[in-house]
Design an enzyme around this catalytic site. Structure first.
Site, PDB file in Angstrom:
ATOM      1  CG  ASP A  32      -1.909   1.388   1.324  1.00 28.09           C
ATOM      2  OD1 ASP A  32      -1.629   1.983   0.478  1.00 28.09           O
ATOM      3  OD2 ASP A  32      -2.609   1.142   2.286  1.00 28.09           O
ATOM      4  CB  ILE A  33       2.283   3.403  -2.543  1.00 31.47           C
ATOM      5  CG1 ILE A  33       1.118   4.036  -3.325  1.00 31.47           C
ATOM      6  CG2 ILE A  33       2.801   2.136  -3.468  1.00 31.47           C
ATOM      7  CD1 ILE A  33       1.290   4.824  -4.847  1.00 31.47           C
TER       8      ILE A  33
ATOM      9  CG  ASN B 208      -0.220   0.681 -13.154  1.00 31.01           C
ATOM     10  OD1 ASN B 208      -0.594   1.169 -14.002  1.00 31.01           O
ATOM     11  ND2 ASN B 208      -1.322   0.016 -12.344  1.00 31.01           N
TER      12      ASN B 208
ATOM     13  CB  SER C 116      -2.596  10.535 -17.514  1.00 33.57           C
ATOM     14  OG  SER C 116      -3.850  11.024 -18.167  1.00 33.57           O
TER      15      SER C 116
ATOM     16  CE1 TYR D 127      -5.809  10.471 -12.744  1.00 31.40           C
ATOM     17  CE2 TYR D 127      -6.217  11.402 -14.612  1.00 31.40           C
ATOM     18  CZ  TYR D 127      -5.894  10.421 -13.831  1.00 31.40           C
ATOM     19  OH  TYR D 127      -5.403   9.228 -14.452  1.00 31.40           O
TER      20      TYR D 127
ATOM     21  CE  LYS E 293      -2.371   9.768 -13.369  1.00 33.44           C
ATOM     22  NZ  LYS E 293      -1.719   8.493 -13.329  1.00 33.44           N
TER      23      LYS E 293
ATOM     24  CB  VAL F 210      -6.655   1.859 -20.803  1.00 33.11           C
ATOM     25  CG1 VAL F 210      -6.892   0.642 -20.857  1.00 33.11           C
ATOM     26  CG2 VAL F 210      -5.244   2.351 -21.800  1.00 33.11           C
TER      27      VAL F 210
ATOM     28  CB  THR G  37      -8.961   0.736 -16.502  1.00 36.49           C
ATOM     29  OG1 THR G  37      -8.841   2.191 -16.535  1.00 36.49           O
ATOM     30  CG2 THR G  37      -8.165  -0.120 -17.526  1.00 36.49           C
TER      31      THR G  37
END
Length: 277
Positions: free
Chosen positions: A62-63, A89, A139, A192, A196, A225, A227
């Protein structure tokens, strides 16, 4: 202690991370670690890969938890002595419409995507072996042009920018939102994107700090992608999204370092116009 090569992928129990692990298991000559915050989900991912004929190892990581990172660091040091490929990631996004104040969204997003990566890298960097490759997942939103203000873009792209200065810039972003001046100040209103962009800026700093080593640090845009991170609206499969990370990890020339690699595997100009591709 194992003398095999070691690859580590964070946030890998699903999505792009899962596909990266699968591809590395197929091609990498060494041990591949699938790590995830949730141990049960990580073990389920391992089981899925086993059914496909792939056998990565699992370790909880868990970073966002300093103790978890240090436990992982110590485990790798004791059992393998080092890391050859580190793919950062793990990521986080809160979708609009926000159900909480923008400043809270910003605090959580900057902490998860920037601060946690910064701190994890600091703990793991002593384990990076000669010729190790580090890949930070940014991203398309991580391109510098995503920041509206010219002065802020200039500060983020300063050639000798330090980690401390970058962290202060992220603190300024939070303060600007808290005061309601984020648009006027040139930050915009998308935490966000800023997180990034910060990952890209951090990547270039990390490479400069390792200039006297053979370690290569690059960041990537995996593309749009399908996801959870895109609410499954992306046009690429997770396997396609993993391709650029695997390319940088295994196939890119040794000269590739301190670069931003786009989904089509081209190196882009982070400070120039947004790539038309």
């Amino acid at each position: 202690m194992s003398e095999q090569h070691v690859a580590v992928v964070t946030g890998a129990n699903k999505g792009i991370g899962f596909s990266i692990v699968k591809s590395l298991c197929h091609r990498f000559n060494g041990i591949v670690y699938l790590t995830a915050r949730n141990a049960s989900k990580g073990e389920m991912a391992i089981s899925e890969l086993n059914k496909l004929g792939y056998y990565p190892l699992f370790h909880q990581l868990d970073i966002s938890d300093e103790h978890s990172v240090k436990r992982f660091r110590d485990y790798i040091a004791a059992n393998h002595g080092g890391i050859d490929i580190l793919i950062n990631n793990a990521g986080f996004q809160i979708f609009r419409p926000y159900k909480e104040p923008l400043v809270d969204v910003a605090l959580k997003t900057i902490r998860a995507n920037y601060r946690n990566l910064r701190d994890t890298f600091k703990d793991l960097v002593p384990l990076l072996r000669n010729d190790a490759r580090v890949i930070n997942t940014s991203s398309g939103f991580g391109h510098l042009s995503m920041v509206p203000g010219a002065k802020i873009r200039a500060a983020l792209s300063k050639p000798n920018l330090t980690v401390d200065e970058l962290t202060r810039l992220m603190d300024d972003f939070i303060r600007s939102i808290r005061s309601g001046n984020n648009i006027k100040d040139g930050w915009g209103d998308d935490p966000y994107k800023i997180s990034k962009v910060a990952i890209a800026a951090l990547t270039f700093i990390q490479q400069r700090e390792l200039i006297n080593t053979n370690v290569k640090v690059n960041c990537i845009n995996p593309g749009y992608v399908n996801t959870d991170m895109t609410r499954h609206m992306g046009v690429l499969t997770p396997d396609q999204g993993a391709e650029v990370a695997v390319y940088v990890a295994l196939d890119a020339p040794n000269s590739l370092k301190g670069s931003f690699v786009w989904a089509d595997k081209s190196v882009i100009d982070w400070t120039g116009p947004f790539p038309d591709k």
